[in-house]
Design a protein around this motif. Structure first.
Motif, PDB file in Angstrom:
ATOM      1  N   ARG A 217     -37.952  16.531  23.964  1.00  0.00           N
ATOM      2  CA  ARG A 217     -37.355  17.478  25.345  1.00  0.00           C
ATOM      3  C   ARG A 217     -36.426  16.407  26.255  1.00  0.00           C
ATOM      4  O   ARG A 217     -35.394  16.531  26.725  1.00  0.00           O
ATOM      5  CB  ARG A 217     -38.839  17.675  26.502  1.00  0.00           C
ATOM      6  N   ALA A 218     -37.278  15.179  25.583  1.00  0.00           N
ATOM      7  CA  ALA A 218     -36.471  13.821  27.161  1.00  0.00           C
ATOM      8  C   ALA A 218     -35.234  13.450  26.472  1.00  0.00           C
ATOM      9  O   ALA A 218     -34.220  13.453  27.622  1.00  0.00           O
ATOM     10  CB  ALA A 218     -37.213  13.120  26.959  1.00  0.00           C
ATOM     11  N   THR A 219     -35.289  13.317  25.061  1.00  0.00           N
ATOM     12  CA  THR A 219     -33.734  12.863  24.976  1.00  0.00           C
ATOM     13  C   THR A 219     -32.353  13.841  24.691  1.00  0.00           C
ATOM     14  O   THR A 219     -31.604  13.630  24.644  1.00  0.00           O
ATOM     15  CB  THR A 219     -34.214  11.614  23.565  1.00  0.00           C
ATOM     16  N   LEU A 220     -33.327  15.313  24.922  1.00  0.00           N
ATOM     17  CA  LEU A 220     -32.235  16.085  24.133  1.00  0.00           C
ATOM     18  C   LEU A 220     -31.933  16.473  25.716  1.00  0.00           C
ATOM     19  O   LEU A 220     -30.459  16.845  25.738  1.00  0.00           O
ATOM     20  CB  LEU A 220     -33.094  17.554  23.444  1.00  0.00           C
ATOM     21  N   LYS A 221     -32.296  16.140  26.712  1.00  0.00           N
ATOM     22  CA  LYS A 221     -31.867  16.430  27.705  1.00  0.00           C
ATOM     23  C   LYS A 221     -31.061  15.381  28.423  1.00  0.00           C
ATOM     24  O   LYS A 221     -29.509  15.861  29.125  1.00  0.00           O
ATOM     25  CB  LYS A 221     -32.975  16.608  29.368  1.00  0.00           C
ATOM     26  N   VAL A 222     -31.577  13.993  28.109  1.00  0.00           N
ATOM     27  CA  VAL A 222     -30.408  12.448  28.140  1.00  0.00           C
ATOM     28  C   VAL A 222     -29.241  13.178  27.468  1.00  0.00           C
ATOM     29  O   VAL A 222     -27.840  12.297  28.051  1.00  0.00           O
ATOM     30  CB  VAL A 222     -31.212  11.494  28.161  1.00  0.00           C
TER      31      VAL A 222
END
Length: 478
Positions: A217-222
């Protein structure tokens, strides 16, 4: 005819080498800074999702770094084997710039990359973070010196010619030549956009495989955020770069626009079929006055025509029109697709975050808000940055022809006098090896993503609470 064949084959061979090589620095330049961001976030929050993301993407960085080093060494050999005239004429300038790149950048990366890759549990957290920063800084400095040399070849200054050899007279003028700031910024932004979509695409792939981890979730948003924020900046810098090119390389701009006659109120051609023999476009679809407006910021602005760059003896002094015209449109078209996909993704994540407020309170974006087709669109766009970068590179380098160093020496003046079959043999060898390596590279990244999605991404991590802030310990239970 043999000399012509040797010239063409040598150009194709160098183009193949640099096309393969540039793929990997385009990733490592920005990925180093993304890794530094992930490392800082872990140090700030102690949240394992950031270190989990770091551990995954540092593997991609290591793979890309190794590929870039190997292909870069191969490419540098060609200055001697295929293009001896280049160093004989401008080696007094090109040689020191390449040496600066090795001394100030590559050595820095080589010294600290070991700590970055293997120092999770072996060095204090501050040292590991510093190593990550220095590797990221080194990749950027490496790009700086290479772009300095490349930009000088497009807009040379700060030198004098003595008996056909270039000698530096002003190193500041050489380094900060007229096109360098625009070209360097444009390249850095291209690298960050490449990495943004790679991170988003691989994360989307893991999501489709069922990985709903906080790390994904974090890397997708980044990744999506990098694309959404930087594409408008890239468009602005592209405009500035275009104005600089119009001033110093008008023939390139004429080829990019497919404009044959110098005139005002020039339309922006969305589609055309340039005919270089008839010196006209067979078919055109354009927006009236828009090329003049973009290039001169006036609807009635004058745009140079290709027919102005033909010598009295009929020699053509402008670049191949079709290749420059179409590569420029591939670059712009890919950029538009990246813009639309990133903005649509951000809009959906922002729009639907309220549906998941219970789990993501305080977050601006909700990955759950993305419709499934967006995930399917992000996956093939993982390497969209490569397409845009290569298309832009072809526009720039083919657009410099017939000059190797603009106004100083032509490409034909630099080529080695070697048999064409010998060049053809090495060219075929390069193409076969590079194709295999490229397939292997993408295959390894896919394998790493599948392995991580299945929860098998190496031993888990947890903070060492012994008093050394930022130190990572391997969980002995695993």
């Amino acid at each position: 005819m043999e000399a012509l064949d040797t010239l063409i084959l040598s150009r194709i061979q160098f183009a193949a080498n640099i096309s393969f090589h540039i793929l990997f620095p385009t990733i490592t330049i920005a990925l180093g800074w993304v890794l530094f961001f992930l490392r800082v976030r872990f140090a700030q929050t102690g949240d394992d999702k950031w270190m989990g993301a770091y551990r995954f993407w540092v593997k991609v960085f290591a793979l890309s770094f190794a590929m870039g080093v190997v292909s870069g060494i191969t490419m540098s050999f060609q200055f001697g084997t295929n293009w001896p005239g280049f160093m004989e004429t401008v080696g007094n300038i090109a040689g020191p710039l390449l040496a600066y790149e090795v001394l100030t950048a590559f050595f820095l990366e080589a010294v600290f990359i070991g700590i970055m890759l293997f120092g999770f549990s072996r060095v204090p957290g501050w040292l590991h973070m510093t190593a990550t920063f220095l590797v990221a800084f080194g990749t950027t400095m490496s790009a700086f010196w290479i772009i300095v040399l490349n930009s000088w070849m497009h807009t040379p200054q700060g030198f004098e010619m003595v008996d056909g050899v270039a000698f530096a007279t002003d190193w500041w003028a050489i380094i900060f030549n007229p096109s360098m700031p625009y070209r360097f910024t444009h390249m850095l932004l291209a690298s960050f956009l490449t990495v943004g979509f790679l991170v988003a695409g691989v994360s989307a792939f893991r999501w489709l495989l069922g990985d709903r981890s906080r790390e994904v979730r974090a890397t997708l948003k980044v990744g999506v955020s990098i694309g959404a924020l930087l594409i408008p900046v890239q468009i602005y810098m592209g405009d500035l770069h275009g104005l600089n090119t119009l001033e110093y390389q008008p023939a390139k701009v004429a080829a990019m626009e497919g404009n044959w006659e110098t005139q005002t109120n020039v339309p922006l051609l969305l589609f055309a079929l340039p005919d270089e023999e008839a010196r006209e476009n067979r078919f055109e679809v354009g927006v009236p006055n828009l090329a003049s407006l973009i290039l001169t910021h006036r609807a009635d602005g004058e745009v140079p025509g290709l027919n102005d760059f033909v010598a009295e003896d009929g020699a053509v002094l402008h670049p191949p029109v079709n290749m420059v015209f179409w590569s420029f449109r591939v670059m712009v078209g890919t950029g538009v697709a990246m813009l639309l996909l990133s903005w649509i993704s951000v809009w959906f994540m922002w729009r639907r975050r309220a549906r998941h407020e219970g789990r993501i309170a305080g977050h601006w974006f909700a990955v759950e808000g993305l419709p499934k087709p967006i995930f399917y669109a992000l996956v093939p766009m993982s390497f969209a940055g490569w397409v845009a970068t290569l298309a832009g590179w072809y526009t720039t380098e083919i657009g410099r022809q017939p000059w190797l160093v603009n106004g100083v020496m032509t490409t034909e003046m630099a080529v080695a006098d070697v048999p064409a079959p010998m060049v053809a043999g090495t060219l075929i060898t390069y193409l076969v090896i590079y194709a295999a390596l490229l397939v292997a590279y993408i295959g390894v990244i896919t394998f790493l993503a599948r392995k991580a999605a299945m929860g098998d991404d190496g031993p888990s991590l947890e903070m060492d609470h012994s008093g050394k802030a930022g130190v990572i310990a391997i969980n002995p239970a695993e």
